[in-house]
Design an enzyme around this catalytic site. Structure first.
Site, PDB file in Angstrom:
ATOM      1  N   CYS A  98      13.783  10.896   6.095  1.00  0.00           N
ATOM      2  CA  CYS A  98      13.706  10.813   7.734  1.00  0.00           C
ATOM      3  C   CYS A  98      15.026  10.779   8.300  1.00  0.00           C
ATOM      4  O   CYS A  98      15.167  11.097   9.415  1.00  0.00           O
ATOM      5  CB  CYS A  98      13.380   9.059   7.894  1.00  0.00           C
ATOM      6  SG  CYS A  98      14.323   7.841   6.969  1.00  0.00           S
TER       7      CYS A  98
ATOM      8  N   GLU B 237       9.555  16.701  14.407  1.00  0.00           N
ATOM      9  CA  GLU B 237      10.231  16.477  13.068  1.00  0.00           C
ATOM     10  C   GLU B 237       9.581  17.696  12.373  1.00  0.00           C
ATOM     11  O   GLU B 237       8.372  17.799  12.122  1.00  0.00           O
ATOM     12  CB  GLU B 237       9.835  15.010  12.528  1.00  0.00           C
ATOM     13  CG  GLU B 237      10.402  14.512  11.231  1.00  0.00           C
ATOM     14  CD  GLU B 237       9.913  13.607  10.785  1.00  0.00           C
ATOM     15  OE1 GLU B 237       8.930  13.076  11.081  1.00  0.00           O
ATOM     16  OE2 GLU B 237      10.950  12.664  10.579  1.00  0.00           O
TER      17      GLU B 237
ATOM     18  N   GLU C 263       9.080   1.743  10.568  1.00  0.00           N
ATOM     19  CA  GLU C 263      10.544   2.684  10.280  1.00  0.00           C
ATOM     20  C   GLU C 263       9.783   3.872  10.496  1.00  0.00           C
ATOM     21  O   GLU C 263       9.174   4.273   9.830  1.00  0.00           O
ATOM     22  CB  GLU C 263      11.027   2.415   9.113  1.00  0.00           C
ATOM     23  CG  GLU C 263      11.574   0.902   8.660  1.00  0.00           C
ATOM     24  CD  GLU C 263      12.978   0.958   9.330  1.00  0.00           C
ATOM     25  OE1 GLU C 263      13.407   1.761  10.027  1.00  0.00           O
ATOM     26  OE2 GLU C 263      13.709  -0.223   9.071  1.00  0.00           O
TER      27      GLU C 263
ATOM     28  N   LYS D 279       0.652  -1.268   0.031  1.00  0.00           N
ATOM     29  CA  LYS D 279       0.059  -0.009   0.061  1.00  0.00           C
ATOM     30  C   LYS D 279       0.735   1.196   0.011  1.00  0.00           C
ATOM     31  O   LYS D 279       1.571   1.787   0.962  1.00  0.00           O
ATOM     32  CB  LYS D 279      -0.803  -0.006   1.189  1.00  0.00           C
ATOM     33  CG  LYS D 279      -2.195   0.789   0.955  1.00  0.00           C
ATOM     34  CD  LYS D 279      -2.056   2.157   0.664  1.00  0.00           C
ATOM     35  CE  LYS D 279      -1.707   3.079   2.186  1.00  0.00           C
ATOM     36  NZ  LYS D 279      -1.685   4.465   1.400  1.00  0.00           N
TER      37      LYS D 279
HETATM   38  P1  NAD Z   1       2.293   8.786   7.229  1.00  0.00           P
HETATM   39  O1  NAD Z   1       2.433   8.089   8.478  1.00  0.00           O
HETATM   40  O2  NAD Z   1       1.211   9.928   7.150  1.00  0.00           O
HETATM   41  O3  NAD Z   1       2.027   7.849   5.834  1.00  0.00           O
HETATM   42  C1  NAD Z   1       2.653   6.657   5.609  1.00  0.00           C
HETATM   43  C2  NAD Z   1       1.738   5.460   4.969  1.00  0.00           C
HETATM   44  O4  NAD Z   1       0.876   5.122   6.275  1.00  0.00           O
HETATM   45  C3  NAD Z   1       0.967   6.160   3.776  1.00  0.00           C
HETATM   46  O5  NAD Z   1       1.102   5.245   2.792  1.00  0.00           O
HETATM   47  C4  NAD Z   1      -0.319   6.154   4.330  1.00  0.00           C
HETATM   48  O6  NAD Z   1      -1.364   6.364   3.553  1.00  0.00           O
HETATM   49  C5  NAD Z   1      -0.338   5.241   5.333  1.00  0.00           C
HETATM   50  N1  NAD Z   1      -1.629   5.354   6.299  1.00  0.00           N
HETATM   51  C6  NAD Z   1      -2.025   6.339   7.174  1.00  0.00           C
HETATM   52  N2  NAD Z   1      -2.801   6.198   8.061  1.00  0.00           N
HETATM   53  C7  NAD Z   1      -2.648   4.834   8.171  1.00  0.00           C
HETATM   54  C8  NAD Z   1      -3.525   3.933   9.279  1.00  0.00           C
HETATM   55  N3  NAD Z   1      -4.551   4.464   9.863  1.00  0.00           N
HETATM   56  N4  NAD Z   1      -3.162   2.739   9.034  1.00  0.00           N
HETATM   57  C9  NAD Z   1      -2.437   2.181   8.151  1.00  0.00           C
HETATM   58  N5  NAD Z   1      -1.857   2.962   7.114  1.00  0.00           N
HETATM   59  C10 NAD Z   1      -2.014   4.327   7.269  1.00  0.00           C
HETATM   60  O7  NAD Z   1       3.746   9.125   6.636  1.00  0.00           O
HETATM   61  P2  NAD Z   1       4.097  10.104   5.318  1.00  0.00           P
HETATM   62  O8  NAD Z   1       3.816  11.567   5.471  1.00  0.00           O
HETATM   63  O9  NAD Z   1       3.637   9.504   4.145  1.00  0.00           O
HETATM   64  O10 NAD Z   1       5.866  10.026   5.505  1.00  0.00           O
HETATM   65  C11 NAD Z   1       6.364  10.516   6.220  1.00  0.00           C
HETATM   66  C12 NAD Z   1       6.949  10.366   7.405  1.00  0.00           C
HETATM   67  O11 NAD Z   1       7.592   8.889   7.409  1.00  0.00           O
HETATM   68  C13 NAD Z   1       7.854  11.158   8.101  1.00  0.00           C
HETATM   69  O12 NAD Z   1       7.738  11.122   9.554  1.00  0.00           O
HETATM   70  C14 NAD Z   1       9.256  10.299   8.153  1.00  0.00           C
HETATM   71  O13 NAD Z   1      10.279  10.433   8.852  1.00  0.00           O
HETATM   72  C15 NAD Z   1       8.885   8.940   8.006  1.00  0.00           C
HETATM   73  N6  NAD Z   1       9.939   8.184   7.370  1.00  0.00           N
HETATM   74  C16 NAD Z   1      10.773   7.142   8.037  1.00  0.00           C
HETATM   75  C17 NAD Z   1      11.468   6.521   7.428  1.00  0.00           C
HETATM   76  C18 NAD Z   1      12.552   5.364   8.089  1.00  0.00           C
HETATM   77  O14 NAD Z   1      12.949   4.537   7.362  1.00  0.00           O
HETATM   78  N7  NAD Z   1      12.590   5.436   9.516  1.00  0.00           N
HETATM   79  C19 NAD Z   1      11.497   6.345   6.098  1.00  0.00           C
HETATM   80  C20 NAD Z   1      10.951   7.562   5.433  1.00  0.00           C
HETATM   81  C21 NAD Z   1       9.917   8.222   5.857  1.00  0.00           C
END
Ligand code: NAD
Length: 523
Positions: free
Chosen positions: A276, A374, A242, A169
Site C-alpha cells: 500500500c 493504484e 486502511e 477474516k
Molecule cells: P480487497 O479489498 O480485495 O480484500 C481485502 C479483504 O476484504 C479480503 O479479506 C477480502 O476477502 C475481504 N472482502 C472482499 N469483499 C468484501 C466485502 N464485501 N465485505 C467484507 N470483506 C470483503 O483487497 P486486497 O486485494 O486483498 O488487498 C489489496 C488492497 O489493500 C490494495 O488496495 C492495498 O493498497 C490495500 N492495502 C492497504 C493497506 C493500508 O494499510 N492502508 C495495507 C495493505 C493493503
C-alpha cells in the site's frame, strides 16, 4: 420421490503463487460459522478483559518469544503462500510484528491505564474526573493478502492487549499465514475463543460486518472499503479503514541521485510492488531527471526475479492473474500515450504464470492511468518537474493520501515541503519504512482511509473512552440547579466575568456579584 439436494460448499484454495502448487484447501465459512465465532468470542471476552493489562502483556511477551524462535518457519509459510522473498518475509513481516509486540510490552500499561482529568472550570472544580479505556468487546479484523502476517498481527496484538476478543477474516489468498498467527497466539496463552480465524472470501467478510461485532478494522482496497463503510453505517458500527495508496516520491534538485534512485527501485519493487506504501508515482527535478531515470533503469534490470524461497531472489511473483492484468493495462495505457519503457514492461512467462518484470516507465504524464489509479505491481513511473511548488501540486493531485516521500540533502527544505503534502505520513529521505516504526501511526487521508493502526493511536482505536465523574461534595446542591430568577441571572453573569473577563478589576467585580450564586439556596 426423494431427490438429492446438493449444497454447493465454496472452497478456498491456498496456492503458491510462484509454482501454482495448491498448498491446502478449505471450506469457506458461511454466515452461520461467522456468527458462531463472534458469539464464542463474546462469551470469552469478559474473562480475557478481567485478566488485566499486565497479565495480557505477559501473553504478548510469550507470543513474541515464540515468534522469534519460529521466525524462519513462519517466514517460509509467508513466502510460500504470498510469494515475497524470504528476506522480505523476515524484514517486512516478522520484524514488524516482533517490534509491535515490543511496543505494546513497553507501553500498553502506560497508555491504557486510568488517567486523571483536572477541571479548569471553577463550577466543576469539586468534581474528580477520570478517563477509563475500556475494550470494545469483539473486534472484527478483515485483512488483505499483501502483508498477510504483519497487518493482521499488529492489529490483533493491539486489540488483544486492550482486552478485546478478535475474529479475523484473512484474505482468501493467504489463510495459512493467518492460521500460523492463530497457532502462535494460542500457544502463547490467548484462549482459542478469544482469537479466532474464519477462512472465506468476501462473503465471509461481509458476514463478519453483519455479525454482532463491536468494532471493525478493515485493510484492503478502496472499493471494498466503500462497501464496508456503507454496511457499517447501517448499524453505526465503528470502523477503521486502511485502504489503498498512490504514494508520490519527490526528488528535489539537491538530492543524491544514487541514493534516491536505489530508494525508488526498492520502494517500487519490494513485494513485487504490491504494498500500500509502494512508490507508485515518482517526480524528479528536471535537472536530475535524465541521470535519475538511467540509474533506476540500470538498477531495475539487475534485479533477480524468481521464487521467493530461493535466497538470491530480489523480486518474487505477483499474487494472482487478476493483479497482473491490472499492471498490464496500466503499462499499455502509458505506452499508448507516449511513455517510454526503459526496463521490463512484460510478463516473464518462462518463470511461471505470475511473474512480471520490474518495469521502469519514463516520460509519463499525470493523466495516465499509471499516475492516477493504484497499480499495485512492479512498475516505477517517473516524470519531471520544474519547481518545488509544482512538485507539491503534482503530489497532492490525487484521490489518495496514504504516504509520500521527499528526497533532499536539506532536511529543513524537505520538512517544509512535507508539511504541504496531503498524506497520513510523509517521509523525508526514506520510503515505506514508517510501517515498521511501531511508534508511528499508520493510516491515510482522502480515499486512503479513516483511523489509524500502530502505535498510540492504533491502540486508542481498540478502546472506548469512558469518562468517570465523581462529585466530591455529595451533600451540596449544584450552583446551576433550579432557583432561577433575576438575582440568579445577575450572579451567574458575575460568575462568568469572574472566570473569563480580561483584567483583574473586572474579575474581582464579577467575583463580588457571583458570591450569592454559590450560597443561594437551591430547590
Ligand atoms: P480487497 O479489498 O480485495 O480484500 C481485502 C479483504 O476484504 C479480503 O479479506 C477480502 O476477502 C475481504 N472482502 C472482499 N469483499 C468484501 C466485502 N464485501 N465485505 C467484507 N470483506 C470483503 O483487497 P486486497 O486485494 O486483498 O488487498 C489489496 C488492497 O489493500 C490494495 O488496495 C492495498 O493498497 C490495500 N492495502 C492497504 C493497506 C493500508 O494499510 N492502508 C495495507 C495493505 C493493503
Amino acid at each position: 420421490m426423494a431427490t438429492d439436494v446438493q449444497i454447493a460448499v465454496r472452497k478456498v484454495s491456498s496456492v503458491n503463487p510462484a509454482t501454482g502448487e495448491i498448498l491446502r484447501e478449505f471450506e469457506a465459512a458461511g454466515e452461520q460459522e461467522v456468527q458462531a465465532a463472534v458469539a464464542q468470542a463474546r462469551a470469552a471476552q469478559t474473562a480475557w478483559a478481567d485478566l488485566g493489562v499486565r497479565r495480557r502483556i505477559e501473553v504478548i511477551r510469550e507470543f513474541q518469544r515464540r515468534l522469534l524462535a519460529g521466525k524462519s518457519e513462519i517466514a517460509g509459510v509467508i513466502t510460500r503462500e504470498a510469494g515475497k522473498p524470504l528476506a522480505e518475509a523476515l524484514t517486512t513481516e516478522v520484524l514488524v510484528v516482533l517490534d509491535a509486540a515490543r511496543f505494546l510490552i513497553d507501553n500498553a500499561w502506560g497508555l491504557l491505564r486510568e488517567e486523571p482529568v483536572s477541571h479548569g472550570n471553577l463550577a466543576t472544580k469539586l468534581k474528580r474526573g477520570r478517563l477509563l479505556r475500556e475494550p470494545y468487546g469483539v473486534v472484527g479484523i478483515i485483512s488483505p493478502w499483501n502483508y498477510p502476517f504483519s497487518i493482521p498481527a499488529t492489529e490483533t496484538l493491539a486489540a488483544l492487549v486492550a482486552g478485546n476478543a478478535v475474529v479475523l477474516k484473512p484474505s482468501e489468498l493467504t489463510p495459512l499465514v493467518a492460521l500460523e498467527l492463530a497457532s502462535l497466539l494460542h500457544a502463547a496463552g490467548v484462549p482459542e475463543a478469544v482469537f479466532q480465524v474464519v477462512v472465506g472470501e468476501g462473503a465471509a467478510g461481509a458476514a463478519l460486518v453483519q455479525a454482532q461485532i463491536d468494532k471493525l478494522v478493515f485493510t484492503g482496497s478502496v472499493a471494498t472499503g466503500r462497501r464496508i463503510a456503507a454496511a457499517a453505517a447501517e448499524r453505526l458500527l465503528p470502523v477503521v479503514l486502511e485502504l489503498g495508496g498512490k504514494d508520490p516520491m519527490l526528488v528535489l534538485d539537491d538530492a543524491d541521485v544514487d541514493v534516491s534512485s536505489s530508494a525508488a527501485v526498492w520502494g517500487a519493487f519490494v513485494n513485487a510492488g504490491q504494498a500500500c506504501l509502494s512508490v507508485e508515482r515518482c517526480y524528479v527535478h528536471r535537472s536530475l531527471y535524465a541521470g535519475f531515470v538511467e540509474a533506476c533503469a540500470g538498477k531495475a534490470r539487475k534485479l533477480r526475479v524468481g521464487d521467493g524461497m530461493e535466497s538470491g531472489t530480489d523480486v518474487g511473483p505477483m499474487i494472482h492473474e487478476r493483479q497482473l492484468r491490472i499492471v498490464e493495462a496500466h503499462v499499455e495505457d502509458a505506452k499508448a500515450r507516449g511513455a517510454r519503457v526503459l526496463a521490463g514492461g512484460l510478463r516473464l512467462r518462462e518463470l511461471g504464470t505470475n511473474f512480471y518484470a520490474p518495469t521502469l516507465l519514463a516520460d509519463v504524464t499525470q493523466e495516465m492511468r499509471i499516475m492516477r489509479e493504484e497499480t499495485f505491481g512492479p512498475v516505477l513511473p517517473v516524470m519531471a518537474f520544474d519547481s518545488d511548488d509544482e512538485a507539491v501540486r503534482l503530489a497532492n493531485d490525487s484521490d489518495y493520501g496514504l504516504a509520500a516521500s521527499v528526497w533532499t540533502r536539506d532536511s529543513a527544505r524537505g520538512e517544509s515541503l512535507a508539511r504541504r503534502i496531503h498524506a497520513g505520513t510523509v517521509m523525508v529521505n526514506d520510503v515505506i519504512s514508517c510501517f515498521g516504526i511501531s511508534e508511528a501511526p499508520h493510516g491515510g487521508v482522502k480515499v486512503s482511509g479513516i483511523g489509524r493502526s500502530h502505535g498510540r493511536f492504533g491502540l486508542e482505536e481498540m478502546v472506548r473512552v469512558k469518562y468517570l465523574d465523581t462529585d466530591r461534595m455529595p451533600g451540596m446542591k449544584k450552583v446551576w440547579w433550579y432557583g432561577y430568577g433575576e438575582s440568579f441571572k445577575r450572579q451567574m453573569e458575575g460568575f462568568l466575568d469572574m472566570q473569563f473577563a480580561r483584567g483583574l478589576a473586572s474579575r474581582l467585580r464579577g467575583a463580588l456579584r457571583a458570591a450569592g450564586v454559590v450560597t443561594r439556596k437551591k430547590l
